[in-house]
Design an enzyme around this catalytic site. Sequence first.
Site, PDB file in Angstrom:
ATOM      1  N   PHE A  22       0.831  -1.215   0.000  1.00  0.00           N
ATOM      2  CA  PHE A  22       0.000   0.000   0.000  1.00  0.00           C
ATOM      3  C   PHE A  22       0.867   1.268   0.000  1.00  0.00           C
ATOM      4  CE2 PHE A  22      -1.970   2.773   3.489  1.00  0.00           C
ATOM      5  CZ  PHE A  22      -2.501   3.685   2.585  1.00  0.00           C
ATOM      6  N   GLY A  47       2.081  -7.770  -0.330  1.00  0.00           N
ATOM      7  CA  GLY A  47       1.896  -6.837  -1.452  1.00  0.00           C
ATOM      8  C   GLY A  47       1.386  -7.578  -2.675  1.00  0.00           C
ATOM      9  N   SER A 132       3.197   4.307  15.115  1.00  0.00           N
ATOM     10  CA  SER A 132       2.668   4.912  16.347  1.00  0.00           C
ATOM     11  C   SER A 132       2.561   3.885  17.466  1.00  0.00           C
ATOM     12  CB  SER A 132       1.290   5.513  16.079  1.00  0.00           C
ATOM     13  OG  SER A 132       0.413   4.507  15.611  1.00  0.00           O
ATOM     14  N   TYR A 155       4.645  -6.621  17.309  1.00  0.00           N
ATOM     15  CA  TYR A 155       4.795  -5.660  16.200  1.00  0.00           C
ATOM     16  C   TYR A 155       5.430  -4.361  16.700  1.00  0.00           C
ATOM     17  CZ  TYR A 155       3.495  -2.251  12.613  1.00  0.00           C
ATOM     18  OH  TYR A 155       3.517  -1.245  11.668  1.00  0.00           O
ATOM     19  N   ASN A 184      -1.912   5.267  11.631  1.00  0.00           N
ATOM     20  CA  ASN A 184      -3.106   4.781  10.892  1.00  0.00           C
ATOM     21  C   ASN A 184      -3.270   5.398   9.503  1.00  0.00           C
ATOM     22  OD1 ASN A 184      -3.761   4.581  13.969  1.00  0.00           O
ATOM     23  ND2 ASN A 184      -5.006   3.046  12.937  1.00  0.00           N
ATOM     24  N   ARG A 283      -9.946  -5.419  20.738  1.00  0.00           N
ATOM     25  CA  ARG A 283      -8.863  -6.252  20.221  1.00  0.00           C
ATOM     26  C   ARG A 283      -7.659  -6.184  21.149  1.00  0.00           C
ATOM     27  NH1 ARG A 283      -7.361  -5.005  14.100  1.00  0.00           N
ATOM     28  NH2 ARG A 283      -6.199  -3.458  15.260  1.00  0.00           N
TER      29      ARG A 283
HETATM   30  N1  LIG Z   1      -0.575   1.209   6.976  1.00  0.00           N
HETATM   31  C1  LIG Z   1      -0.401   1.765   8.157  1.00  0.00           C
HETATM   32  O1  LIG Z   1      -1.334   2.347   8.713  1.00  0.00           O
HETATM   33  C2  LIG Z   1       0.926   1.714   8.849  1.00  0.00           C
HETATM   34  C3  LIG Z   1       1.032   2.304  10.117  1.00  0.00           C
HETATM   35  C4  LIG Z   1       2.252   2.286  10.760  1.00  0.00           C
HETATM   36  C5  LIG Z   1       3.344   1.709  10.147  1.00  0.00           C
HETATM   37  N2  LIG Z   1       3.206   1.111   8.919  1.00  0.00           N
HETATM   38  C6  LIG Z   1       4.387   0.505   8.313  1.00  0.00           C
HETATM   39  O2  LIG Z   1       4.508   0.979   6.983  1.00  0.00           O
HETATM   40  C7  LIG Z   1       5.098  -0.034   6.161  1.00  0.00           C
HETATM   41  C8  LIG Z   1       4.228  -0.290   4.942  1.00  0.00           C
HETATM   42  O3  LIG Z   1       2.961  -0.738   5.385  1.00  0.00           O
HETATM   43  P1  LIG Z   1       1.736  -1.002   4.406  1.00  0.00           P
HETATM   44  O4  LIG Z   1       0.528  -0.597   5.121  1.00  0.00           O
HETATM   45  O5  LIG Z   1       2.025  -0.438   3.084  1.00  0.00           O
HETATM   46  O6  LIG Z   1       1.741  -2.606   4.361  1.00  0.00           O
HETATM   47  P2  LIG Z   1       1.681  -3.594   3.112  1.00  0.00           P
HETATM   48  O7  LIG Z   1       1.522  -4.964   3.685  1.00  0.00           O
HETATM   49  O8  LIG Z   1       0.689  -3.130   2.114  1.00  0.00           O
HETATM   50  O9  LIG Z   1       3.120  -3.445   2.486  1.00  0.00           O
HETATM   51  C9  LIG Z   1       4.262  -4.110   2.970  1.00  0.00           C
HETATM   52  C10 LIG Z   1       5.012  -4.654   1.763  1.00  0.00           C
HETATM   53  O10 LIG Z   1       6.219  -5.280   2.211  1.00  0.00           O
HETATM   54  C11 LIG Z   1       6.374  -6.495   1.485  1.00  0.00           C
HETATM   55  N3  LIG Z   1       7.173  -7.408   2.303  1.00  0.00           N
HETATM   56  C12 LIG Z   1       6.811  -8.009   3.476  1.00  0.00           C
HETATM   57  N4  LIG Z   1       7.807  -8.790   3.917  1.00  0.00           N
HETATM   58  C13 LIG Z   1       8.826  -8.666   3.017  1.00  0.00           C
HETATM   59  C14 LIG Z   1      10.113  -9.232   2.922  1.00  0.00           C
HETATM   60  N5  LIG Z   1      10.563 -10.102   3.845  1.00  0.00           N
HETATM   61  N6  LIG Z   1      10.889  -8.897   1.874  1.00  0.00           N
HETATM   62  C15 LIG Z   1      10.438  -8.055   0.907  1.00  0.00           C
HETATM   63  N7  LIG Z   1       9.217  -7.493   0.955  1.00  0.00           N
HETATM   64  C16 LIG Z   1       8.421  -7.793   1.987  1.00  0.00           C
HETATM   65  C17 LIG Z   1       4.968  -7.005   1.250  1.00  0.00           C
HETATM   66  O11 LIG Z   1       4.868  -7.922   0.180  1.00  0.00           O
HETATM   67  C18 LIG Z   1       4.232  -5.697   0.976  1.00  0.00           C
HETATM   68  O12 LIG Z   1       4.253  -5.371  -0.404  1.00  0.00           O
HETATM   69  C19 LIG Z   1       5.312  -1.239   7.064  1.00  0.00           C
HETATM   70  O13 LIG Z   1       6.621  -1.195   7.568  1.00  0.00           O
HETATM   71  C20 LIG Z   1       4.323  -1.007   8.183  1.00  0.00           C
HETATM   72  O14 LIG Z   1       4.710  -1.658   9.381  1.00  0.00           O
HETATM   73  C21 LIG Z   1       2.024   1.110   8.262  1.00  0.00           C
END
Ligand SMILES: NC(=O)c1ccc[n+]([C@@H]2O[C@H](COP(=O)([O-])OP(=O)(O)OC[C@H]3O[C@@H](n4cnc5c(N)ncnc54)[C@H](O)[C@@H]3O)[C@@H](O)[C@H]2O)c1
Length: 324
Positions: A22, A47, A132, A155, A184, A283
């Site tokens: 995302f 992804g 966060s 996490y 978020n 949760r």
């Molecule tokens: N979406 C949120 O609200 C949010 C909030 C806080 C932090 N984050 C952090 O932001 C980042 C992106 O989150 P997102 O929401 O886009 O999640 P997402 O799951 O859509 O994207 C994560 C991507 O990382 C890839 N991935 C996972 N493990 C991998 C590996 N071992 N090697 C290579 N690629 C790998 C997945 O295939 C995916 O495309 C993450 O680090 C997440 O922890 C997201």
Amino acid sequence: MSYSEVKFDKDAVFLVTGGAGFIGSNLVEALLRMGHKVRCLDNLSTGKQENVDMFMDDPNYTFIKGDITDLDTCMKACEGVDYVMNEAAWGSVPRSIEMPLYYEKVNIGGTLNMMEAARQNHVKKFVYASSSSVYGDHPVLPKKEGQEGNLLSPYALTKRVDEEYGKLYYKLYGLDTYGLRYFNVFGRRQDPNGAYAAVIPKFIKQLLDGETPTINGDGKQSRDFTYIENVIEGNLKACLASHEAGGQAYNIAAGGREYLIDMYHKITTALGKDVEPNFGPDRAGDIKHSNADISKAAEFLGYHPEYDFECGIKEAIDWYRENL
Ligand SMILES: NC(=O)c1ccc[n+]([C@@H]2O[C@H](COP(=O)([O-])OP(=O)(O)OC[C@H]3O[C@@H](n4cnc5c(N)ncnc54)[C@H](O)[C@@H]3O)[C@@H](O)[C@H]2O)c1
């Protein structure tokens, strides 16, 4: 945001890990629009190929299918790279409670591999996704860097350890690391499906499908829901930040606060649906309230988010209407 105000060298090369996810795919898209060379490293675990299919014909785009838990892959991906945006990780607090070992391996081990590969390849800036959730149970609002409580999930622990490595790599090796504590995030291409889907895309999809969403808890919990455009801005600004601003973590949020029940009604109103939600149990690992103080990112990164919740949710709903 207006990307024209953000300027990098014409030949700058970016690596986005997790670029098929995302947030990562939105970063890839923004960087390609700015005319930069972008590598996307992703193992397609959470992804999707379809998130990046539209970039395939762009000569500035390279896709590497690989895993950040493999150091050789990270080393090769970092060759000739100026800026790393490390998004690859496994998200979801509840899933991390079910499988802590896997989170350790990917979110800590993988990020450390990427930092090491960035160091050995003399990358200029290493910007990485924190969360966060590192604030744990600290009760004070708004959440401010330096006021963290006890952690509530594996996490959250992985993100805190990443931040400690970020500090160390800055101090020991001079690698400019910037941890971005996202709050978020929501917006286009966020996956609405599956047991661990985030609440906004999940509710929008359920309502569009004629289903009744369930709110975990009483709906009186609050979140600083942050539109994806603000997160793109945070990443770009961190890449341009000074060396002095490195080795630290920054809140990247809208700086607002939305109660879940209000968020729900804003979505139903925008969709023209008159459906009251069901309520389920709380949760595990969730905090009651979350709202960010974004003054540190404003001061040191020049981060001034342009999207509040209302503007963001309108764009997000338009996207889901057209794409679901
Ligand atoms: N979406 C949120 O609200 C949010 C909030 C806080 C932090 N984050 C952090 O932001 C980042 C992106 O989150 P997102 O929401 O886009 O999640 P997402 O799951 O859509 O994207 C994560 C991507 O990382 C890839 N991935 C996972 N493990 C991998 C590996 N071992 N090697 C290579 N690629 C790998 C997945 O295939 C995916 O495309 C993450 O680090 C997440 O922890 C997201």
